[in-house]
Every structure is written in structure tokens, then in C-alpha cells.
Design an enzyme around this catalytic site. Structure first.
Site, PDB file in Angstrom:
ATOM      1  N   GLY A 458      28.898  10.337 -55.157  1.00  0.00           N
ATOM      2  CA  GLY A 458      29.046  10.537 -53.718  1.00  0.00           C
ATOM      3  C   GLY A 458      27.702  10.458 -53.032  1.00  0.00           C
ATOM      4  O   GLY A 458      26.643  10.537 -53.662  1.00  0.00           O
ATOM      5  N   GLN A 459      27.750  10.271 -51.706  1.00  0.00           N
ATOM      6  CA  GLN A 459      26.541  10.183 -50.900  1.00  0.00           C
ATOM      7  C   GLN A 459      26.693  11.069 -49.683  1.00  0.00           C
ATOM      8  O   GLN A 459      27.791  11.212 -49.138  1.00  0.00           O
ATOM      9  CB  GLN A 459      26.266   8.734 -50.472  1.00  0.00           C
ATOM     10  CG  GLN A 459      25.905   7.814 -51.624  1.00  0.00           C
ATOM     11  CD  GLN A 459      25.674   6.384 -51.171  1.00  0.00           C
ATOM     12  OE1 GLN A 459      26.443   5.859 -50.383  1.00  0.00           O
ATOM     13  NE2 GLN A 459      24.629   5.768 -51.671  1.00  0.00           N
ATOM     14  N   GLY A 460      25.591  11.672 -49.272  1.00  0.00           N
ATOM     15  CA  GLY A 460      25.621  12.542 -48.113  1.00  0.00           C
ATOM     16  C   GLY A 460      24.332  12.454 -47.344  1.00  0.00           C
ATOM     17  O   GLY A 460      23.469  11.613 -47.610  1.00  0.00           O
ATOM     18  N   GLY A 461      24.198  13.350 -46.370  1.00  0.00           N
ATOM     19  CA  GLY A 461      23.012  13.320 -45.533  1.00  0.00           C
ATOM     20  C   GLY A 461      21.754  13.703 -46.275  1.00  0.00           C
ATOM     21  O   GLY A 461      20.660  13.337 -45.871  1.00  0.00           O
ATOM     22  N   GLN A 462      21.902  14.447 -47.363  1.00  0.00           N
ATOM     23  CA  GLN A 462      20.716  14.912 -48.074  1.00  0.00           C
ATOM     24  C   GLN A 462      20.367  14.075 -49.289  1.00  0.00           C
ATOM     25  O   GLN A 462      19.284  14.214 -49.846  1.00  0.00           O
ATOM     26  CB  GLN A 462      20.920  16.366 -48.506  1.00  0.00           C
ATOM     27  CG  GLN A 462      21.111  17.307 -47.332  1.00  0.00           C
ATOM     28  CD  GLN A 462      21.333  18.719 -47.791  1.00  0.00           C
ATOM     29  OE1 GLN A 462      20.793  19.132 -48.803  1.00  0.00           O
ATOM     30  NE2 GLN A 462      22.134  19.461 -47.054  1.00  0.00           N
ATOM     31  N   VAL A 465      24.490  11.524 -55.237  1.00  0.00           N
ATOM     32  CA  VAL A 465      24.800  12.237 -56.469  1.00  0.00           C
ATOM     33  C   VAL A 465      25.289  11.239 -57.508  1.00  0.00           C
ATOM     34  O   VAL A 465      26.190  10.436 -57.241  1.00  0.00           O
ATOM     35  CB  VAL A 465      25.853  13.336 -56.234  1.00  0.00           C
ATOM     36  CG1 VAL A 465      26.145  14.071 -57.541  1.00  0.00           C
ATOM     37  CG2 VAL A 465      25.372  14.318 -55.178  1.00  0.00           C
ATOM     38  N   LYS A 479      21.511  14.905 -58.473  1.00  0.00           N
ATOM     39  CA  LYS A 479      21.380  14.706 -57.028  1.00  0.00           C
ATOM     40  C   LYS A 479      19.983  14.188 -56.721  1.00  0.00           C
ATOM     41  O   LYS A 479      18.991  14.895 -56.862  1.00  0.00           O
ATOM     42  CB  LYS A 479      21.628  16.016 -56.288  1.00  0.00           C
ATOM     43  CG  LYS A 479      21.497  15.886 -54.777  1.00  0.00           C
ATOM     44  CD  LYS A 479      21.710  17.232 -54.108  1.00  0.00           C
ATOM     45  CE  LYS A 479      21.487  17.124 -52.610  1.00  0.00           C
ATOM     46  NZ  LYS A 479      21.634  18.426 -51.943  1.00  0.00           N
ATOM     47  N   ASP A 576      26.421  25.306 -44.500  1.00  0.00           N
ATOM     48  CA  ASP A 576      27.099  23.999 -44.480  1.00  0.00           C
ATOM     49  C   ASP A 576      28.428  24.087 -45.231  1.00  0.00           C
ATOM     50  O   ASP A 576      28.739  23.246 -46.076  1.00  0.00           O
ATOM     51  CB  ASP A 576      26.193  22.936 -45.097  1.00  0.00           C
ATOM     52  CG  ASP A 576      26.647  21.518 -44.726  1.00  0.00           C
ATOM     53  OD1 ASP A 576      27.434  21.373 -43.767  1.00  0.00           O
ATOM     54  OD2 ASP A 576      26.222  20.562 -45.401  1.00  0.00           O
TER      55      ASP A 576
END
Length: 788
Positions: A458-462, A465, A479, A576
Site C-alpha cells: 500500500g501507499q500513503g501520504g507518509q 509499505v 515501510k 490519524d
């Protein structure tokens, strides 16, 4: 020795063998080496003077007055000690010799006229009579013979006449004079000389006779007997002497027996060997025995420096060792046989001669003469080898510099990625922080196939992974953070420190981190079943469709947040909370993750003042206005997750009638106020659920979504209420009463009736109690940007 050009490859092979020869040399101590001379006589090992410098008592030398060596156990003066091969013949199986002084046997020489002398007995010792000794008798009209040896009759007869020609010698030879032809021993004496038929009339029986001591099986016991026969010609017993000696050159018919008697001793050569009762010493020499040597290939023989041979003397087994052809030194010291440089000298002390056009090359155990053509070949091979060494050296140097450069970069990244800050944080929180493993960049690259896109979870703002597998077989989530400037490193270090403090079954476990890469990396336990958002909002046929499973998930999330807010070593605000940060394992157990924007506060503080961060639809509206994040801000975000579980809607929705984009929290509050709850309830949980139970959770969610943070329940209260709702029996009647007159800004009372036996009141704190909180509620803390 001369070899033609066909031996070029043999030369190269031999040179290679030089490189692999064992270089271990066991030498005597410096003290032993300094005491290896007595007078002007060298004392080689296994003989020695001081304790520890000789093999055993048989080889002990007593140095009297630092001048005169004596064989301690035999009580004999030593004239010389030689090692095998010291004679220059370099025979690998020759024996060592020791020259000692022995008494002269006489008769009629002393005043009493008695016979003097004794039997020489070396039984059970490593010494025996060498084959270079001879029996010498001087005098007139007598017979001298040896005793205690086989054959029993050994000796010679003495007569005195005026002319040598009229009386031939009456010598009775034990062996032939030269001591070579009938030798039965497996080695040859250094004193064995060939009989060339020369005239040896110097001691021929006329006043002097000689009998050679030859062809014996190494005798260890010898006696000398003198028998007179004057034939009645004289009444006076004349002086006669007989003795064993290894040097017959001084004796002739002119020798006078009284002069020899006055000398009282003669020198005899004894051979010496090593007893093999204890094989440890012989085995430590690493010498080949003669059988192994004879069966070896030519190249193996060249690099074999010493040879040992087994012999039997008087029924006792012994071994004698020697340096093999092309080597010299002491074979009784490990590594004591050294290669002879035949280009300088050979084993006979002479320099090997090659043709002027050839070049002499020394090899292990031998040498070679190389012609011009071969020399060119060798130069070419040598040049190629030199170039190869140069290339390997450059490659190694480049690799070393690259490794050094990478190490320098890793140290730079470690410092830039907050390694020093992390160390400071860990030291500050010592005792509260579980030891975190520091992974190397190579280890994580191997675990994730160099961070392959196929491993992305997965990918996120931070950050992104990746799924990885460590060398111990554990599956992990790696991560990899996005590139950040130094102003944002505090958030990353903050996540490491916070997760190190947390130990809860419903909070994802941090296994370690890596700071050597360009961007910081965290390693978590791998949660295989995706996140809650996927299970609620994507088409799936699993247990999350049932109300019971959703309620269980809500309880687990609330328990984790309650732990973070109150049970941890210091309060931790997640900041969050959202369904994508709620992970599920294979048994649908909840794991709260992603603490990149989390904050830890001291017990006497209730909030953080910081730049707004979070995810649209989950952020506390009060946080928008004040920039102060409190524990009630986490409660608000959890309330949104509860509404997601109840309605199955995303946090931001589009109203079907007006096409208005609205937050799920606002949409839920309006529906609850208008008593349209069952219209927004997820159709997938209607079958099999208890409406009263769902309504109780909905009312709790409504309280969590209160626009005023102080009117929201704390997470511990939320967790307790959810546990009570979950614990209600299936046949229990749950009635929910709510004060419809309460507006959105006020907290009503919710009463849950379960059967007739128990009543549970779920109530928010009174406004007066909330208002009495610490003044630190409004004390701003140091603001900091986030990674969102």
C-alpha cells in the site's frame, strides 16, 4: 641436474607448490639455542644441555666447566655430534653419529701386570656401535678379540719380526676391511669406504693389527680380550693394548703400546636413533616414511623435506630420520629441513653449472636450467601473472573504496535520518522503550527484492509499505518513508519511539528500523488480511458483513485507543484514526497502525498545539479551529469509524438527492436528529443483528461526534460501553431511551436495559466536571509540521 625445455610446466607446478608449503616451523626456545654449544662442540637437537632442550635423558649433555661435554646417562666424554647427512653424502636415511671416548684395554702395561678394560654395554639405549669402527691391537706375540658379539671369533694376531715381507699379517677379519660389501643395515655409515685394493701395510700384524667391525646388526654390547703367546721365549710380560676406534690412520708398526696406554682412551663412533615406543614425537615431525616416499609421485618427492625409516636394534624398534634429497638441516625439528639453493651450491657444496646461455632456477628439492626460449616463455607467463595481480589489486582497491564510500554514505544518512535524535530519544525513555532492532539496508533490500513494485502492500501520504521476508523466515511489512527534509525527521523518529513504548495485542508491533538508506525505513509485523476500509467498502464475502464481527472490531479498536490514552507509559494521541489504518489479521483481529503523526504527552498535559494534520472526513472540527489536538480528537475520529461500521459508507459521501458532498459525520448526525437512523443503516448487517444493540452503538457514536470536545466521552468510557454492549445476551431486551429534547451541543442520558436483572447507564461527564480540568488544557506546546 639438467632439464630441457619440456619441463617448463613442471617448473610452474613446482613454483606453485612453493606457495602452498607449510610454513609452520617449531623452533627451540631462544634459551636452548644460546646453550647449544659446549666449548667448541655443537649440541644439535635431540641432544641438549638444559632441561627442556633435549628429547629425554638419553640425549642429555652435561657441559662441565662450559668446555667439556659429557653424555650424562652414559658418563662418556663427547668429541663430536653429527646429524644425518652432515658427512656431505646427503643420504636421506643415513644415521646420526656421536663420537665418544672409551677406555683402552691393556695387559702387562700396569705395575701389577693385570689386564685392564671393561665391557661396553648400550643395551636399551638409542646408541649402538657404528660400522666404521675397527679393532686395533698393538704389541707382540698376542691375540686380540672381541666378545659379546656374533660371530664369536673376531680379532687379529700380533707377531714381531725384523722384516715385514717374511711374515704376513695374521688378522682375523670380522667383516671385510672396507665395511661396505656385507652391510645388512638399511643405511650406510658415513665412514664406509670402498676397497680399491690399495696397499695398507701400515698396520699389518707385525706389532700392530686391525680387524674391521663390519656387517653387524648394530651391536650394543662389545668387550675386548687380549691373549698372550710368548712361546717361552721371554719371562717378562710385555705391554700390549687393544681398543675400538673409528680412526686408524695414526697407528702403524712403529707405535708403542705404552704410549697408547698412557693416553688411556680412544675415540669410537656410536650411531644414534630415536626410540618409537611413543610415536608422538616422530609423528610431530610430519616426515614421510620410506615406503610412502618410494610410492610418491615425482612432484610430491620434490616437496618432501624429510624421511623417517624404522629399524630394529637388539629387538627394540627405533626410527632414524634424515633430510631428503635437495634439503638440509635438522630432521628432528619440525620444519628443520630447508631447501638447498642448488643455483648457489648443491648438497656437496658445489655450485650447479648451467650453460652460459641458460639460467639456473632453484626449485623445491631440485633446480632447472632454462634456455632462452623457455626464458621468454617464463617472462611472458610472469608478466601475465603480474598483470593479473595488478588487475586483481585494482579490483580489490575499487571494491574497498566503494565499500568505504558506501559506509560513509550510510553514516551520513544515519545522521540525516535522525539517528542521533533516535539515540537521544531512546536514552531519554530508557526503561520505557523495548529494545528496537537496527536493520541494515542490505538486509531489507534482500527481504523486499530491492523494494520491488510487486511487493507493494500500500501507499500513503507518509510512504510506501512493502511485503518482505527476513532471513529467519518471518514475514514483515517494510515501510519506506518518502523523501523528507530535516524539518520533518522528528515525525519519523517520533513514530519509532512511540511504537517502541507500545505493547498491546491490538496495536501493530514495531520490529525495528533502518536509517542507513536515503529515506528512513520501518519494519513492522506483517498483518495479512488487509485493512478495515477494504473490507467495509469493497465487495467481499467475509465475516465483516455481520454485525457481530463489526461490533467485535469496534471493541478492539476502542481497547487499543484506550490503552494509548491511559494505560501506556505516557499518554499517546494517534492523530490519524481511520479505517485504512485499522488492519485485520487472518482471524479478523484488529491491529491499529500508522503512528507517523502520533504524539506522546506528559501526564499533566491534555493536548498538543500543532499545524493541522489528518485525513478529510476524520479530523475533529474543533481541532480545525484551535489547532489544539486532545484525546477527544481521537475520540471524534473513532466516532467516524463507528459510523462507517454502522452505515457502510465512506467518510466523505455524496448525498443522492442534492448531489451535495458532505462528511459522513454530519450526514449521520442529521439522520439521527431526524430519526432516520434505520434508513442509513448498512443493509448488509440488518439480517441477524439486534436493532437495539445497533442503536446503542449509534448513540455512542453520536456522543463521540459531538462538535464540542469536552462533551465527548473519553476513550476508556467508550471502550467500557462497547464491552457492555457486546456482552449483552442474545435473548436480552435492549431498550434505548434518549432525550430527544437535547440538541447537538448538549449531552443526554442513554439508558440500556438488559433483561430485568441489570441496568446500564451510559452517561457523558457533567459540564461542570469537564470545565474543571487543568489549566494546561489551553497551554500551547511547540508546533511542528506533519508529513501529510
Amino acid at each position: 641436474m639438467r632439464c630441457d625445455n619440456n619441463y617448463s610446466f613442471s617448473i610452474l607446478f613446482s613454483l606453485l607448490l612453493i606457495l602452498i608449503l607449510d610454513s609452520k616451523v617449531v623452533s627451540l626456545s631462544t634459551s636452548c639455542q644460546s646453550k647449544s654449544v659446549c666449548g667448541n662442540i655443537n649440541i644439535p637437537y635431540p641432544f641438549g644441555i638444559e632441561k627442556g632442550c633435549y628429547l629425554n635423558e638419553w640425549y642429555k649433555i652435561e657441559c662441565k666447566n662450559a668446555t667439556y661435554p659429557f653424555l650424562f646417562k652414559m658418563g662418556m666424554a663427547v668429541v663430536n655430534i653429527s646429524l644425518p647427512g652432515d658427512d656431505g653424502y646427503n643420504n636421506p636415511v643415513s644415521y646420526g653419529s656421536i663420537r665418544v671416548k672409551i677406555p683402552i684395554t691393556s695387559i702387562g702395561c700396569s705395575r701389577d701386570g693385570k689386564e685392564s678394560g671393561s665391557v661396553l654395554n648400550f643395551t636399551d639405549s638409542p646408541f649402538y656401535f657404528g660400522i666404521g669402527n675397527s679393532l686395533v691391537a698393538v704389541g707382540c706375540n698376542s691375540k686380540a678379540s672381541l666378545t659379546n658379539i656374533n660371530p664369536s671369533k673376531v680379532g687379529c694376531e700380533l707377531n714381531c719380526t725384523a722384516s715385514k715381507e717374511t711374515l704376513p699379517s695374521k688378522s682375523i677379519p670380522f667383516f671385510d676391511k672396507t665395511g661396505c660389501s656385507n652391510n645388512k643395515l638399511p643405511y650406510y655409515s658415513s665412514l664406509c669406504t670402498k676397497n680399491n685394493g690399495e696397499d695398507e701395510r701400515s698396520c699389518d700384524g707385525n706389532g700392530c693389527c686391525i680387524a674391521g667391525l663390519l656387517d653387524s646388526e648394530a651391536p650394543q654390547v662389545i668387550g675386548i680380550n687380549i691373549e698372550s703367546f710368548d712361546h717361552g721365549n721371554s719371562t717378562k710380560l710385555e705391554c700390549r693394548v687393544a681398543f675400538l676406534t673409528d680412526d686408524v690412520s695414526p697407528f702403524s708398526n712403529a707405535s708403542e703400546p705404552k704410549r697408547l696406554f698412557a693416553k688411556r682412551y680412544a675415540t669410537v663412533s656410536l650411531g644414534w636413533v630415536i626410540q618409537t615406543k611413543n610415536l608422538s614425537f616422530v609423528n610431530s615431525l610430519s616426515c614421510k616414511n620410506t615406503k610412502e616416499y618410494d610410492n610418491s609421485t615425482y612432484n610430491i618427492k620434490l616437496v618432501t623435506s624429510c624421511i623417517c625409516n624404522n629399524v630394529t636394534i637388539s629387538g627394540t624398534d627405533y626410527a632414524n630420520c634424515g633430510c631428503s634429497q635437495g634439503y638440509e638441516g635438522n630432521p628432528y625439528l619440525p620444519g628443520g629441513c630447508k631447501d638447498i639453493n642448488e643455483c648457489l651450491r648443491n648438497s656437496y657444496g658445489q655450485r650447479q653449472n648451467c650453460r652460459e646461455s641458460d639460467t639456473c632456477v632453484n626449485l623445491p628439492g631440485t633446480f632447472n636450467c632454462i634456455g632462452n626460449k623457455t626464458r621468454v616463455t617464463m617472462i611472458g607467463v610472469g608478466s601475465a601473472f603480474g598483470i593479473l595481480v595488478l588487475v586483481v589489486g585494482i579490483w580489490w582497491l575499487r571494491k574497498f573504496l566503494k565499500k568505504r564510500r558506501m559506509s560513509k554514505r550510510k553514516r551520513k544518512f544515519f545522521k540525516r535520518n535522525g539517528g542521533l535524535l533516535l539515540q537521544q530519544q531512546l536514552n531519554t525513555n530508557k526503561g520505557n522503550v523495548e529494545k528496537t532492532r537496527i536493520f541494515s539496508s542490505r538486509e531489507l533490500e534482500k527481504a523486499t527484492d530491492n523494494f520491488s513494485e510487486s511487493r507493494i502492500l500500500g501507499q500513503g501520504g507518509q510512504g510506501t509499505v512493502y511485503k518482505g521476508m527476513l532471513v529467519d523466515g518471518r514475514t514483515v511489512a517494510v515501510k519506506k518513508s518518502k523523501v523528507v527534509d530535516e524539518d520533518k525527521l522528528e515525525e519519523f523518529i517520533n513514530e519509532v519511539v512511540i511504537l517502541s513504548q507500545i505493547n498491546h495485542r491490538h496495536v501493530v508491533k514495531l520490529l525495528g528500523c533502518c536509517l542507513e538508506t536515503e529515506v528512513p525505513t520501518l519494519v513492522y509485523e506483517f498483518i495479512p488480511n488487509g485493512n478495515l476500509f477494504q473490507h467495509i467498502h469493497e465487495e467481499s464475502d467475509d465475516y465483516t458483513k455481520t454485525w457481530g464481527m463489526r461490533l467485535r472490531i469496534a471493541v478492539d479498536i476502542a481497547g487499543a485507543l484506550s490503552y494509548l490514552h491511559s494505560a501506556a507509559s505516557s499518554p499517546i494521541y494517534h492523530r490519524d484514526i481511520k479505517s485504512t489504518n485499522i488492519l485485520l489479521d487472518e482471524k479478523y483481529r484488529t491491529k491499529v497502525s500508522d503512528f507517523g503523526t502520533s504524539r506522546s504527552v506528559t501526564i499533566d498535559h491534555t493536548h498538543w498545539t500543532t499545524v493541522i494534520s489528518g485525513t478529510v472526513g476524520y479530523v475533529d472540527p474543533e481541532y480545525y479551529g484551535s489547532s489544539q489536538y486532545t484525546d477527544k480528537s481521537d475520540v471524534y475520529s473513532f466516532g467516524v469509524v463507528l459510523v462507517e461500521l454502522i452505515t457502510g459508507e465512506k467518510p466523505v459521501i455524496t448525498v443522492s438527492n442534492s448531489q451535495e458532498i458532505r462528511g459522513l459525520a454530519d450526514h449521520f448526525r442529521v439522520a439521527m436528529k431526524e430519526n432516520r437512523f434505520f434508513e442509513i443503516m448498512d443493509a448488509r448487517i440488518r439480517d441477524g443483528c439486534k436493532p437495539e444493540q445497533v442503536m446503542a452503538v449509534a448513540n455512542l457514536a453520536r456522543r463521540c461526534l459531538n462538535s464540542k470536545g469536552k462533551k465527548r466521552p473519553c476513550m476508556r468510557k467508550v471502550f467500557t460501553d462497547l464491552e457492555k454492549i457486546l456482552a449483552s445476551q442474545e435473548d436480552s431486551l435492549v431498550n434505548i431511551e434518549n432525550d430527544d429534547g437535547a440538541d447537538d451541543e448538549e449531552e443526554g442520558m442513554t439508558m440500556i436495559n438488559i433483561d430485568d436483572s441489570q441496568t446500564i447507564y451510559v452517561t457523558a461527564p457533567a459540564p461542570s466536571i469537564v470545565a474543571s480540568s487543568s489549566s494546561s488544557d489551553v497551554q500551547p506546546l511547540f508546533p511542528h509540521p506533519t508529513w501529510i
